[in-house]
Design a protein around this motif. Sequence first.
Motif, PDB file in Angstrom:
ATOM      1  N   GLN A  77      45.514 -70.010 -43.634  1.00  0.00           N
ATOM      2  CA  GLN A  77      44.964 -71.044 -44.501  1.00  0.00           C
ATOM      3  C   GLN A  77      44.458 -72.246 -43.721  1.00  0.00           C
ATOM      4  N   TYR A  78      45.244 -72.680 -42.735  1.00  0.00           N
ATOM      5  CA  TYR A  78      44.902 -73.930 -42.043  1.00  0.00           C
ATOM      6  C   TYR A  78      44.182 -73.736 -40.701  1.00  0.00           C
ATOM      7  N   PHE A  79      44.293 -72.524 -40.104  1.00  0.00           N
ATOM      8  CA  PHE A  79      43.676 -72.321 -38.795  1.00  0.00           C
ATOM      9  C   PHE A  79      42.784 -71.072 -38.743  1.00  0.00           C
ATOM     10  N   ASN A  80      42.607 -70.427 -39.907  1.00  0.00           N
ATOM     11  CA  ASN A  80      41.690 -69.284 -40.023  1.00  0.00           C
ATOM     12  C   ASN A  80      42.056 -68.106 -39.122  1.00  0.00           C
ATOM     13  N   THR A  81      43.314 -67.970 -38.781  1.00  0.00           N
ATOM     14  CA  THR A  81      43.779 -66.822 -37.998  1.00  0.00           C
ATOM     15  C   THR A  81      45.285 -66.674 -38.162  1.00  0.00           C
ATOM     16  N   THR A  82      45.769 -65.446 -38.013  1.00  0.00           N
ATOM     17  CA  THR A  82      47.214 -65.209 -38.052  1.00  0.00           C
ATOM     18  C   THR A  82      47.752 -64.980 -36.647  1.00  0.00           C
ATOM     19  N   ASN A  83      46.879 -65.098 -35.660  1.00  0.00           N
ATOM     20  CA  ASN A  83      47.284 -64.923 -34.266  1.00  0.00           C
ATOM     21  C   ASN A  83      47.813 -66.251 -33.718  1.00  0.00           C
ATOM     22  N   LEU A  84      49.106 -66.291 -33.430  1.00  0.00           N
ATOM     23  CA  LEU A  84      49.723 -67.548 -32.993  1.00  0.00           C
ATOM     24  C   LEU A  84      49.145 -68.045 -31.671  1.00  0.00           C
ATOM     25  N   TYR A  85      48.746 -67.120 -30.819  1.00  0.00           N
ATOM     26  CA  TYR A  85      48.170 -67.520 -29.532  1.00  0.00           C
ATOM     27  C   TYR A  85      46.778 -68.127 -29.721  1.00  0.00           C
ATOM     28  N   GLU A  86      46.027 -67.570 -30.660  1.00  0.00           N
ATOM     29  CA  GLU A  86      44.696 -68.117 -30.927  1.00  0.00           C
ATOM     30  C   GLU A  86      44.793 -69.527 -31.493  1.00  0.00           C
ATOM     31  N   ILE A  87      45.814 -69.781 -32.287  1.00  0.00           N
ATOM     32  CA  ILE A  87      45.996 -71.111 -32.860  1.00  0.00           C
ATOM     33  C   ILE A  87      46.201 -72.138 -31.756  1.00  0.00           C
ATOM     34  N   LEU A  88      47.042 -71.794 -30.769  1.00  0.00           N
ATOM     35  CA  LEU A  88      47.297 -72.721 -29.661  1.00  0.00           C
ATOM     36  C   LEU A  88      46.242 -72.620 -28.567  1.00  0.00           C
ATOM     37  N   GLN A  89      45.305 -71.658 -28.739  1.00  0.00           N
ATOM     38  CA  GLN A  89      44.201 -71.472 -27.786  1.00  0.00           C
ATOM     39  C   GLN A  89      44.726 -71.173 -26.386  1.00  0.00           C
ATOM     40  N   ILE A  90      45.658 -70.213 -26.330  1.00  0.00           N
ATOM     41  CA  ILE A  90      46.241 -69.808 -25.049  1.00  0.00           C
ATOM     42  C   ILE A  90      46.266 -68.286 -24.965  1.00  0.00           C
ATOM     43  N   ASP A  91      46.481 -67.786 -23.754  1.00  0.00           N
ATOM     44  CA  ASP A  91      46.583 -66.354 -23.520  1.00  0.00           C
ATOM     45  C   ASP A  91      47.979 -65.861 -23.897  1.00  0.00           C
ATOM     46  N   GLU A  92      48.094 -64.574 -24.232  1.00  0.00           N
ATOM     47  CA  GLU A  92      49.383 -64.017 -24.613  1.00  0.00           C
ATOM     48  C   GLU A  92      50.389 -64.044 -23.462  1.00  0.00           C
ATOM     49  N   LYS A  93      49.897 -64.168 -22.246  1.00  0.00           N
ATOM     50  CA  LYS A  93      50.780 -64.228 -21.081  1.00  0.00           C
ATOM     51  C   LYS A  93      51.077 -65.668 -20.664  1.00  0.00           C
ATOM     52  N   ALA A  94      50.722 -66.609 -21.503  1.00  0.00           N
ATOM     53  CA  ALA A  94      50.916 -68.026 -21.180  1.00  0.00           C
ATOM     54  C   ALA A  94      52.391 -68.323 -20.900  1.00  0.00           C
ATOM     55  N   SER A  95      52.616 -69.188 -19.928  1.00  0.00           N
ATOM     56  CA  SER A  95      53.980 -69.567 -19.575  1.00  0.00           C
ATOM     57  C   SER A  95      54.559 -70.510 -20.620  1.00  0.00           C
ATOM     58  N   GLU A  96      55.860 -70.729 -20.538  1.00  0.00           N
ATOM     59  CA  GLU A  96      56.511 -71.655 -21.465  1.00  0.00           C
ATOM     60  C   GLU A  96      55.907 -73.052 -21.342  1.00  0.00           C
ATOM     61  N   LYS A  97      55.580 -73.450 -20.127  1.00  0.00           N
ATOM     62  CA  LYS A  97      54.980 -74.760 -19.889  1.00  0.00           C
ATOM     63  C   LYS A  97      53.603 -74.844 -20.528  1.00  0.00           C
ATOM     64  N   GLU A  98      52.835 -73.756 -20.441  1.00  0.00           N
ATOM     65  CA  GLU A  98      51.491 -73.730 -21.029  1.00  0.00           C
ATOM     66  C   GLU A  98      51.558 -73.755 -22.553  1.00  0.00           C
ATOM     67  N   VAL A  99      52.577 -73.092 -23.115  1.00  0.00           N
ATOM     68  CA  VAL A  99      52.773 -73.112 -24.566  1.00  0.00           C
ATOM     69  C   VAL A  99      53.058 -74.534 -25.025  1.00  0.00           C
ATOM     70  N   LYS A 100      53.944 -75.206 -24.316  1.00  0.00           N
ATOM     71  CA  LYS A 100      54.315 -76.575 -24.673  1.00  0.00           C
ATOM     72  C   LYS A 100      53.117 -77.516 -24.556  1.00  0.00           C
ATOM     73  N   LYS A 101      52.343 -77.363 -23.490  1.00  0.00           N
ATOM     74  CA  LYS A 101      51.184 -78.230 -23.278  1.00  0.00           C
ATOM     75  C   LYS A 101      50.143 -78.026 -24.373  1.00  0.00           C
ATOM     76  N   ALA A 102      49.911 -76.759 -24.746  1.00  0.00           N
ATOM     77  CA  ALA A 102      48.925 -76.463 -25.792  1.00  0.00           C
ATOM     78  C   ALA A 102      49.379 -77.020 -27.135  1.00  0.00           C
ATOM     79  N   TYR A 103      50.667 -76.879 -27.422  1.00  0.00           N
ATOM     80  CA  TYR A 103      51.212 -77.416 -28.669  1.00  0.00           C
ATOM     81  C   TYR A 103      51.066 -78.934 -28.702  1.00  0.00           C
TER      82      TYR A 103
END
Length: 270
Positions: free
Chosen positions: A9-35
């Motif tokens: 509804q809010y981000f036009n995708t159900t892919n959590l990685y696409e929402i944060l605009q990161i790769d599926e292999k993103a590190s924990e640090k990269e996840v935090k930075k994107a969030y």
Amino acid sequence: MSLLDLCKQYFNTTNLYEILQIDEKASEKEVKKAYHRLSLKVHPDRVKEDDKLEATEKFKVLGGVHAILSDKEKRELYDTTKSVDDGEYNIIKDRDWTVYWRLLFKKITEEDIKAYEKEYIGSEEEKKDLKNAYLAGKGDMDYIVDQVQFARSEHEDRLKAILTEMIDEGEIPAYKIFTHEPAKKRQRRHAKENREAKEAEEFKKELGLGSGENSLELMIKQKQESRASQMNSFLDNLATKYGEGKPKGRKRKAKETKETTTETTTKKRK
């Protein structure tokens, strides 16, 4: 409604990685930075009053996305099934995501803002924001400087040169209001910026702060000592005033802060 439904509804995708605009292999640090980067854009305290409701919902969804991708077991489950445990999400969805966010990230200081400004200016992100603002405002520089971060008068010639190049390359249309902007219109915009800068200084003086590089940091320390939601909202908006947005004037800010505080109090009573 499930978390994935809200993502759609809010981000036009159900892919959590696409929402944060990161790769599926993103590190924990990269996840935090994107969030952190995305949550800043929709943080309820950093958007216009008319956008607060939707921003609040997006902020909640982003918190849920991060809560999953930052947890090893939950992330592995999602990676394997491409689904989330909605039973668990229903438990955490009522969490105070603002508190969650504040615990996760350090307070913004003036030095942080300066560092981000240095990184942002001249970046591809700035060009993208500039293009989007130009198209949304149909070339109106008043609109553009209100939408693009750090778009002060000292940067106008540089920003106009970027847009002119895009026009020459056929990337964006040539709106007359941009290509032939009246001198008086530009003068009014600069005069408004000067007034707002003075108002910002008055705010700092009222709080007993100087204009040194540590003044914002001292202000945020004062904020940490205060439990009043009115002060929290006010100081967050002031931090935004110096770095990410355009100040709107003392009286209007006070009114918005009061309305936000009233709304928060009403919700708590319910």
